[in-house]
Write an enzyme that holds these catalytic residues in place. Structure first.
Site, PDB file in Angstrom:
ATOM      1  N   LYS A  75       0.850  -1.202   0.000  1.00 17.89           N
ATOM      2  CA  LYS A  75       0.000   0.000   0.000  1.00 17.89           C
ATOM      3  C   LYS A  75       0.882   1.246   0.000  1.00 17.89           C
ATOM      4  CE  LYS A  75      -4.047  -1.770   2.426  1.00 17.89           C
ATOM      5  NZ  LYS A  75      -3.853  -3.147   1.996  1.00 17.89           N
ATOM      6  N   ASP A 109      -1.834  -2.261  -3.973  1.00 19.76           N
ATOM      7  CA  ASP A 109      -3.229  -2.209  -3.518  1.00 19.76           C
ATOM      8  C   ASP A 109      -3.787  -0.828  -3.829  1.00 19.76           C
ATOM      9  OD1 ASP A 109      -2.977  -4.734  -2.449  1.00 19.76           O
ATOM     10  OD2 ASP A 109      -2.828  -4.078  -0.366  1.00 19.76           O
ATOM     11  N   MET A 110      -5.111  -0.714  -3.931  1.00 21.40           N
ATOM     12  CA  MET A 110      -5.727   0.606  -4.081  1.00 21.40           C
ATOM     13  C   MET A 110      -6.438   0.947  -2.777  1.00 21.40           C
ATOM     14  SD  MET A 110      -5.985   3.211  -5.980  1.00 21.40           S
ATOM     15  CE  MET A 110      -5.738   2.910  -7.729  1.00 21.40           C
ATOM     16  N   GLN A 138     -10.847  -0.348  -8.438  1.00 19.93           N
ATOM     17  CA  GLN A 138     -12.050  -0.675  -7.653  1.00 19.93           C
ATOM     18  C   GLN A 138     -13.318  -0.413  -8.475  1.00 19.93           C
ATOM     19  OE1 GLN A 138     -10.564   2.313  -5.165  1.00 19.93           O
ATOM     20  NE2 GLN A 138     -10.128   0.992  -3.408  1.00 19.93           N
ATOM     21  N   ARG A 159      -5.529  -5.679 -11.307  1.00 21.54           N
ATOM     22  CA  ARG A 159      -6.362  -6.516 -10.424  1.00 21.54           C
ATOM     23  C   ARG A 159      -7.680  -5.773 -10.221  1.00 21.54           C
ATOM     24  NH1 ARG A 159      -4.738  -5.847  -4.436  1.00 21.54           N
ATOM     25  NH2 ARG A 159      -3.013  -7.226  -4.907  1.00 21.54           N
ATOM     26  N   GLY A 163     -14.029  -2.987  -4.111  1.00 20.55           N
ATOM     27  CA  GLY A 163     -13.701  -1.767  -3.342  1.00 20.55           C
ATOM     28  C   GLY A 163     -14.139  -1.930  -1.904  1.00 20.55           C
ATOM     29  N   ALA A 164     -13.257  -1.561  -0.965  1.00 15.94           N
ATOM     30  CA  ALA A 164     -13.494  -1.916   0.430  1.00 15.94           C
ATOM     31  C   ALA A 164     -13.581  -0.726   1.388  1.00 15.94           C
ATOM     32  CB  ALA A 164     -12.363  -2.842   0.897  1.00 15.94           C
ATOM     33  N   THR A 201     -12.233 -11.487  -6.458  1.00 15.36           N
ATOM     34  CA  THR A 201     -13.566 -11.480  -5.831  1.00 15.36           C
ATOM     35  C   THR A 201     -13.872 -12.877  -5.306  1.00 15.36           C
ATOM     36  OG1 THR A 201     -15.940 -11.060  -6.221  1.00 15.36           O
ATOM     37  CG2 THR A 201     -14.734 -12.015  -8.058  1.00 15.36           C
ATOM     38  N   ARG A 261     -12.103  -3.896   7.787  1.00 13.61           N
ATOM     39  CA  ARG A 261     -12.710  -3.910   6.448  1.00 13.61           C
ATOM     40  C   ARG A 261     -13.365  -5.259   6.177  1.00 13.61           C
ATOM     41  NH1 ARG A 261      -8.166  -0.733   5.352  1.00 13.61           N
ATOM     42  NH2 ARG A 261      -6.900  -2.406   4.489  1.00 13.61           N
ATOM     43  N   ARG A 262     -12.759  -6.350   6.672  1.00 14.24           N
ATOM     44  CA  ARG A 262     -13.365  -7.680   6.466  1.00 14.24           C
ATOM     45  C   ARG A 262     -14.685  -7.768   7.225  1.00 14.24           C
ATOM     46  NH1 ARG A 262      -9.435  -6.961   3.842  1.00 14.24           N
ATOM     47  NH2 ARG A 262     -11.125  -6.243   2.542  1.00 14.24           N
TER      48      ARG A 262
HETATM   49  P1  FDA Z   1     -18.959  -9.671  -1.906  1.00 14.09           P
HETATM   50  O1  FDA Z   1     -18.567  -8.806  -0.752  1.00 14.09           O
HETATM   51  O2  FDA Z   1     -20.268  -9.396  -2.542  1.00 14.09           O
HETATM   52  O3  FDA Z   1     -18.875 -11.168  -1.443  1.00 14.09           O
HETATM   53  C1  FDA Z   1     -19.291 -12.252  -2.255  1.00 14.09           C
HETATM   54  C2  FDA Z   1     -19.363 -13.490  -1.385  1.00 14.09           C
HETATM   55  O4  FDA Z   1     -18.049 -13.823  -0.922  1.00 14.09           O
HETATM   56  C3  FDA Z   1     -20.171 -13.267  -0.104  1.00 14.09           C
HETATM   57  O5  FDA Z   1     -21.514 -13.542  -0.307  1.00 14.09           O
HETATM   58  C4  FDA Z   1     -19.490 -14.201   0.866  1.00 14.09           C
HETATM   59  O6  FDA Z   1     -19.941 -15.516   0.642  1.00 14.09           O
HETATM   60  C5  FDA Z   1     -18.046 -14.151   0.454  1.00 14.09           C
HETATM   61  N1  FDA Z   1     -17.257 -13.133   1.188  1.00 14.09           N
HETATM   62  C6  FDA Z   1     -16.689 -12.007   0.678  1.00 14.09           C
HETATM   63  N2  FDA Z   1     -15.985 -11.341   1.606  1.00 14.09           N
HETATM   64  C7  FDA Z   1     -16.124 -12.043   2.747  1.00 14.09           C
HETATM   65  C8  FDA Z   1     -15.625 -11.876   4.064  1.00 14.09           C
HETATM   66  N3  FDA Z   1     -14.874 -10.827   4.434  1.00 14.09           N
HETATM   67  N4  FDA Z   1     -15.945 -12.813   4.974  1.00 14.09           N
HETATM   68  C9  FDA Z   1     -16.720 -13.886   4.650  1.00 14.09           C
HETATM   69  N5  FDA Z   1     -17.223 -14.096   3.415  1.00 14.09           N
HETATM   70  C10 FDA Z   1     -16.926 -13.195   2.478  1.00 14.09           C
HETATM   71  N6  FDA Z   1     -10.241  -3.675  -1.933  1.00 14.09           N
HETATM   72  C11 FDA Z   1      -9.716  -2.445  -2.127  1.00 14.09           C
HETATM   73  O7  FDA Z   1     -10.420  -1.457  -1.957  1.00 14.09           O
HETATM   74  N7  FDA Z   1      -8.398  -2.308  -2.474  1.00 14.09           N
HETATM   75  C12 FDA Z   1      -7.581  -3.365  -2.686  1.00 14.09           C
HETATM   76  O8  FDA Z   1      -6.407  -3.201  -2.999  1.00 14.09           O
HETATM   77  C13 FDA Z   1      -8.132  -4.662  -2.531  1.00 14.09           C
HETATM   78  N8  FDA Z   1      -7.378  -5.784  -2.735  1.00 14.09           N
HETATM   79  C14 FDA Z   1      -7.979  -7.015  -2.735  1.00 14.09           C
HETATM   80  C15 FDA Z   1      -7.261  -8.141  -3.110  1.00 14.09           C
HETATM   81  C16 FDA Z   1      -7.905  -9.370  -3.207  1.00 14.09           C
HETATM   82  C17 FDA Z   1      -7.131 -10.567  -3.625  1.00 14.09           C
HETATM   83  C18 FDA Z   1      -9.292  -9.475  -2.916  1.00 14.09           C
HETATM   84  C19 FDA Z   1     -10.015 -10.765  -3.045  1.00 14.09           C
HETATM   85  C20 FDA Z   1      -9.979  -8.377  -2.499  1.00 14.09           C
HETATM   86  C21 FDA Z   1      -9.351  -7.148  -2.391  1.00 14.09           C
HETATM   87  N9  FDA Z   1     -10.045  -6.022  -1.966  1.00 14.09           N
HETATM   88  C22 FDA Z   1      -9.485  -4.779  -2.144  1.00 14.09           C
HETATM   89  C23 FDA Z   1     -11.347  -6.173  -1.269  1.00 14.09           C
HETATM   90  C24 FDA Z   1     -12.529  -6.015  -2.213  1.00 14.09           C
HETATM   91  O9  FDA Z   1     -12.646  -4.685  -2.619  1.00 14.09           O
HETATM   92  C25 FDA Z   1     -13.833  -6.437  -1.539  1.00 14.09           C
HETATM   93  O10 FDA Z   1     -14.085  -5.592  -0.456  1.00 14.09           O
HETATM   94  C26 FDA Z   1     -13.859  -7.879  -1.042  1.00 14.09           C
HETATM   95  O11 FDA Z   1     -13.224  -8.733  -1.940  1.00 14.09           O
HETATM   96  C27 FDA Z   1     -15.295  -8.378  -0.870  1.00 14.09           C
HETATM   97  O12 FDA Z   1     -15.968  -8.297  -2.097  1.00 14.09           O
HETATM   98  P2  FDA Z   1     -16.315  -9.557  -3.039  1.00 14.09           P
HETATM   99  O13 FDA Z   1     -15.913  -9.180  -4.409  1.00 14.09           O
HETATM  100  O14 FDA Z   1     -15.718 -10.788  -2.511  1.00 14.09           O
HETATM  101  O15 FDA Z   1     -17.882  -9.588  -3.060  1.00 14.09           O
END
Ligand code: FDA
Length: 279
Positions: A75, A109-110, A138, A159, A163-164, A201, A261-262
């Protein structure tokens, strides 16, 4: 405090570098890749930044000497973006140059929106010198389509995530549906015009759409990326079907912002953390 940290460990490999390396070895054994992040962000003090840069250099050396299949992910706010742009650029350059010598790929990372433009600028400057660097975009950011189109022309490695961070309404899509629609729009552009990209994702619907696009654009190289501690069964299934999976492996003791964030992504995780404290 120590007890609460234990409850958050599901998303973190451990406190030290060896814990991360152990996780990467397990991933490699199972046919997946690592993508290691040393936890920490928003450092306003140079001592913290310099310790972080040193840690990344050690990490790169270890991944290379153990011949592991792993990238690293960093980051900008942990390597000086809060202090001075030039200082941050020097630190990033140092890490990417060392990684380049050792054959290791570096992801950027973003972070939240105050860092978006800086991260893009730094990325393009460093990518001009070394090609072992990729950047995260994102899908919730309205600007991402413009950023993607510019980046794709430079053959950047991208990647894509949802977005988190919590952002002002005028710059992001808010509803789950709008974010997913935009994710799919950006992913289609990646398949049509990009290569060597990452679909990051855990969302089954989006992954299924990616699998359909792969059938149309069969020659395109991409990998799925997921976080440590999330949807292990899905990683396993995709690996067994022959897809490349990289797992984001964070380690270190500065874990609060990452774990928060998680929890925000899936508030039910809060219950799981509490349960693990009394188990
Ligand atoms: P969504 O949140 O809709 O989840 C889809 C399904 O996945 C859920 O229904 C659940 O089953 C499961 N799930 C997802 N997250 C979970 C969790 N925390 N606990 C339990 N189950 C979960 N963001 C950002 O802003 N900057 C960045 O640099 C990155 N880098 C990054 C790297 C990688 C490898 C990943 C996978 C993600 C990121 N992120 C990120 C985070 C991203 O923006 C996002 O917040 C999370 O991946 C959750 O979104 P999903 O796409 O998984 O979909």
């Amino acid at each position: 405090m120590a007890l609460l940290s234990r409850g958050l460990r599901k998303w973190v490999a451990g406190e030290n570098l060896d814990n991360a390396i152990e996780r990467v070895k397990k991933l490699n054994f199972d046919g997946a890749r690592g993508m290691v992040n040393f936890l920490g962000e928003n450092y306003e003090n140079k001592t913290k930044v310099e310790e972080t840069v040193e840690e990344y250099l050690k990490l790169i050396e270890k991944i290379a000497s153990e011949r592991l299949n792993s990238s690293i992910s960093i980051k900008v706010s942990q390597i000086g973006a809060e202090i001075d742009e030039e200082y941050c650029r020097e630190n990033l350059n140092k890490i990417v140059e060392f990684a380049h010598k050792n054959g290791i790929f570096v992801w950027l990372d973003m972070e939240n929106s105050p860092f978006t433009q800086l991260t893009l600028d730094l990325y393009l400057q460093i990518f001009n010198k070394f090609q072992n660097i990729g950047i995260c975009l994102q899908a919730y950011m309205r600007r991402s389509i413009t950023d993607l189109k510019k980046l794709i022309n430079t053959q950047a490695k991208i990647r894509l995530v949802k977005g988190a961070y919590h952002e002002p309404s005028d710059i992001v899509f808010r509803s789950k549906r709008d974010i997913n629609d935009n994710y799919i729009r950006l992913m289609q552009i990646l398949f049509q015009k990009g290569d060597n990209f990452a679909i990051a994702t855990h969302d089954t619907y989006i992954i299924n759409q990616a699998l359909k696009l792969k059938k149309i654009y069969a020659k395109k190289k991409f990998e799925f990326q997921m976080l440590l501690g999330v949807r292990e069964e899905l990683k396993d299934k995709l690996t067994k079907s022959g897809f490349l999976i990289s797992e984001y492996v964070p380690y270190g003791s500065d874990l609060w912002q990452y774990c928060w964030r998680r929890i925000r992504e899936h508030p039910s995780n809060f219950g799981l953390v509490l349960k693990s404290l009394i188990a």
